[in-house]
Design an enzyme around this catalytic site. Sequence first.
Site, PDB file in Angstrom:
ATOM      1  N   CYS A 153       0.835  -1.207   0.000  1.00 20.14           N
ATOM      2  CA  CYS A 153       0.000   0.000   0.000  1.00 20.14           C
ATOM      3  C   CYS A 153       0.868   1.255   0.000  1.00 20.14           C
ATOM      4  O   CYS A 153       1.456   1.612   1.029  1.00 20.14           O
ATOM      5  CB  CYS A 153      -0.908  -0.030   1.240  1.00 20.14           C
ATOM      6  SG  CYS A 153      -1.921   1.434   1.427  1.00 20.14           S
ATOM      7  N   CYS A 156      -0.438   4.079   2.230  1.00 18.52           N
ATOM      8  CA  CYS A 156      -0.187   3.872   3.665  1.00 18.52           C
ATOM      9  C   CYS A 156       1.277   4.124   4.012  1.00 18.52           C
ATOM     10  O   CYS A 156       1.586   4.730   5.027  1.00 18.52           O
ATOM     11  CB  CYS A 156      -0.502   2.431   4.069  1.00 18.52           C
ATOM     12  SG  CYS A 156      -2.040   1.792   3.417  1.00 18.52           S
ATOM     13  N   ASP A 157       2.179   3.632   3.178  1.00 24.19           N
ATOM     14  CA  ASP A 157       3.579   3.536   3.607  1.00 24.19           C
ATOM     15  C   ASP A 157       4.547   4.415   2.819  1.00 24.19           C
ATOM     16  O   ASP A 157       5.727   4.495   3.176  1.00 24.19           O
ATOM     17  CB  ASP A 157       4.044   2.068   3.504  1.00 24.19           C
ATOM     18  CG  ASP A 157       3.246   1.184   4.440  1.00 24.19           C
ATOM     19  OD1 ASP A 157       2.848   1.682   5.508  1.00 24.19           O
ATOM     20  OD2 ASP A 157       3.015   0.004   4.114  1.00 24.19           O
TER      21      ASP A 157
HETATM   22  C1  FAD Z   1       0.709  -4.302   5.611  1.00 22.22           C
HETATM   23  C2  FAD Z   1      -0.479  -3.386   5.482  1.00 22.22           C
HETATM   24  C3  FAD Z   1      -0.374  -2.082   5.931  1.00 22.22           C
HETATM   25  C4  FAD Z   1      -1.472  -1.224   5.826  1.00 22.22           C
HETATM   26  N1  FAD Z   1      -1.320   0.039   6.313  1.00 22.22           N
HETATM   27  C5  FAD Z   1      -2.385   0.874   6.278  1.00 22.22           C
HETATM   28  C6  FAD Z   1      -2.283   2.201   6.785  1.00 22.22           C
HETATM   29  O1  FAD Z   1      -1.218   2.632   7.267  1.00 22.22           O
HETATM   30  N2  FAD Z   1      -3.382   2.985   6.713  1.00 22.22           N
HETATM   31  C7  FAD Z   1      -4.567   2.571   6.153  1.00 22.22           C
HETATM   32  O2  FAD Z   1      -5.539   3.326   6.154  1.00 22.22           O
HETATM   33  N3  FAD Z   1      -4.679   1.311   5.643  1.00 22.22           N
HETATM   34  C8  FAD Z   1      -3.626   0.468   5.697  1.00 22.22           C
HETATM   35  N4  FAD Z   1      -3.735  -0.781   5.154  1.00 22.22           N
HETATM   36  C9  FAD Z   1      -5.010  -1.168   4.539  1.00 22.22           C
HETATM   37  C10 FAD Z   1      -6.016  -1.565   5.646  1.00 22.22           C
HETATM   38  O3  FAD Z   1      -5.402  -2.510   6.486  1.00 22.22           O
HETATM   39  C11 FAD Z   1      -7.271  -2.150   5.041  1.00 22.22           C
HETATM   40  O4  FAD Z   1      -7.840  -1.204   4.173  1.00 22.22           O
HETATM   41  C12 FAD Z   1      -8.306  -2.514   6.104  1.00 22.22           C
HETATM   42  O5  FAD Z   1      -7.764  -3.403   7.041  1.00 22.22           O
HETATM   43  C13 FAD Z   1      -9.518  -3.179   5.454  1.00 22.22           C
HETATM   44  O6  FAD Z   1     -10.425  -3.460   6.472  1.00 22.22           O
HETATM   45  P1  FAD Z   1     -11.580  -4.549   6.313  1.00 22.22           P
HETATM   46  O7  FAD Z   1     -12.239  -4.619   7.635  1.00 22.22           O
HETATM   47  O8  FAD Z   1     -12.401  -4.236   5.130  1.00 22.22           O
HETATM   48  O9  FAD Z   1     -10.860  -5.924   5.960  1.00 22.22           O
HETATM   49  P2  FAD Z   1      -9.623  -6.709   6.577  1.00 22.22           P
HETATM   50  O10 FAD Z   1      -8.757  -5.833   7.375  1.00 22.22           O
HETATM   51  O11 FAD Z   1      -9.062  -7.431   5.411  1.00 22.22           O
HETATM   52  O12 FAD Z   1     -10.300  -7.743   7.577  1.00 22.22           O
HETATM   53  C14 FAD Z   1     -10.986  -8.864   7.117  1.00 22.22           C
HETATM   54  C15 FAD Z   1     -11.462  -9.662   8.302  1.00 22.22           C
HETATM   55  O13 FAD Z   1     -12.294 -10.723   7.838  1.00 22.22           O
HETATM   56  C16 FAD Z   1     -11.962 -11.897   8.520  1.00 22.22           C
HETATM   57  N5  FAD Z   1     -12.418 -13.031   7.714  1.00 22.22           N
HETATM   58  C17 FAD Z   1     -12.054 -13.406   6.458  1.00 22.22           C
HETATM   59  N6  FAD Z   1     -12.723 -14.527   6.096  1.00 22.22           N
HETATM   60  C18 FAD Z   1     -13.552 -14.837   7.137  1.00 22.22           C
HETATM   61  C19 FAD Z   1     -14.497 -15.879   7.375  1.00 22.22           C
HETATM   62  N7  FAD Z   1     -14.746 -16.833   6.477  1.00 22.22           N
HETATM   63  N8  FAD Z   1     -15.153 -15.902   8.569  1.00 22.22           N
HETATM   64  C20 FAD Z   1     -14.935 -14.935   9.501  1.00 22.22           C
HETATM   65  N9  FAD Z   1     -14.060 -13.925   9.323  1.00 22.22           N
HETATM   66  C21 FAD Z   1     -13.366 -13.880   8.159  1.00 22.22           C
HETATM   67  C22 FAD Z   1     -10.463 -11.809   8.745  1.00 22.22           C
HETATM   68  O14 FAD Z   1     -10.052 -12.665   9.808  1.00 22.22           O
HETATM   69  C23 FAD Z   1     -10.342 -10.328   9.119  1.00 22.22           C
HETATM   70  O15 FAD Z   1     -10.631 -10.172  10.496  1.00 22.22           O
HETATM   71  C24 FAD Z   1      -2.671  -1.667   5.237  1.00 22.22           C
HETATM   72  C25 FAD Z   1      -2.764  -2.978   4.763  1.00 22.22           C
HETATM   73  C26 FAD Z   1      -1.707  -3.826   4.881  1.00 22.22           C
HETATM   74  C27 FAD Z   1      -1.819  -5.239   4.365  1.00 22.22           C
END
Ligand code: FAD
Length: 330
Positions: A153, A156-157
């Site tokens: 990302c 983000c970084d």
């Molecule tokens: C290394 C890294 C650094 C990042 N840094 C930043 C940053 O500095 N700032 C920023 O704004 N964004 C950052 N991001 C992006 C940010 O993390 C994501 O946009 C955000 O986490 C998305 O949130 P979400 O809840 O949609 O999904 P996710 O964070 O992907 O969460 C998905 C959830 O679903 C669960 N899940 C999946 N399948 C199932 C299932 N079958 N049953 C039950 N649960 C399930 C997983 O366990 C998880 O808890 C970063 C991403 C990464 C990978």
Amino acid sequence: MDLNLDSMAANAASAGGAQEEAVKVLIIGSGPAGLSAALYAARADLEPVILTGMELGGQVSLTFSVENYPGFPEGIGGMELVELFQKQAERFGARLEYDLAGEVDFSERPYKVLTQNGKRYLAESVIISTGASAIHLNVPGENEFTGRGVSYCATCDGWFFKDKEVMVVGGGDSAIEEGLFLTRYADNVTIVHRRDELRAGAILEERAKSNPKIKFAWNTIVEEISGNGAVQKVKLKDTQTGDQREEEIDGVFIFIGHKPNTSLFTDQLEMDKNGYLVVDNRMQTNIPGVFAAGEVADPHFRQVITSAGMGAAAAIQANHFLEENPLDNK
Ligand SMILES: Cc1cc2nc3c(=O)[nH]c(=O)nc-3n(C[C@H](O)[C@H](O)[C@H](O)COP(=O)(O)OP(=O)(O)OC[C@H]3O[C@@H](n4cnc5c(N)ncnc54)[C@H](O)[C@@H]3O)c2cc1C
């Protein structure tokens, strides 16, 4: 799709594990979207249950520091941020279950969700927040240095790479867009692509090729990422000649694709051509009372703040839906 949730639950029962629970709101996923939905649903007295999945806190829990989430002027650790999300939701009565959704049946209300632990939830409404995952290179060092020089990302970084040398791996639109974005910070950006031409659109290609900070390593793959506490070197291989070489580098940004976690919903919910759930501007999927929030339904923004916002919106809508659509037997 043959779901046969009854026989799965019966099998789990005979194995001593079956339980059934009726809930008003079941949230699938515990990332920023799921935990924000949980906060809003809990404050509406809907007693939400959250299935955490394998990654409590979601993708952001993997990152060392988040500097673009408002309210934390000094930045905050990714894990620490989602722990605060969790505590705040639990304070109002949200309940986390360390379990995964294994099968779903959205053919009629209450919607049925069978978990990996053999529990069956009968949910009046469901919020899906299963997120998405960046496709990995699967090379040595990639996991070890994620958050320490390896990133998926640039928004983000990128800031951490002011005046540094970085590599971008990939040749599609997002690799080139993110590479261009990184030129705001980095001194040099090398785009490493396994072919000799880009898949990105012509305008982006032209912009990248005319940017003095960008150079290209064609017909090249990354074989290993190494360093001491943070990324310092990559081992590259020429796909035509097989020649290997090492280069010193401060950061490796990997953009070879992004995959929403939606296989569970195949044949039940409408998806776009890339597998993202399709929602309207109120987070509603094609099934009334089934909402989706965060990266699972967002191929564009992919941020903590946007995912959290979608989670809050989904919970507000779930509350309206439940008020307007009480189940007959309730
Ligand atoms: C290394 C890294 C650094 C990042 N840094 C930043 C940053 O500095 N700032 C920023 O704004 N964004 C950052 N991001 C992006 C940010 O993390 C994501 O946009 C955000 O986490 C998305 O949130 P979400 O809840 O949609 O999904 P996710 O964070 O992907 O969460 C998905 C959830 O679903 C669960 N899940 C999946 N399948 C199932 C299932 N079958 N049953 C039950 N649960 C399930 C997983 O366990 C998880 O808890 C970063 C991403 C990464 C990978």
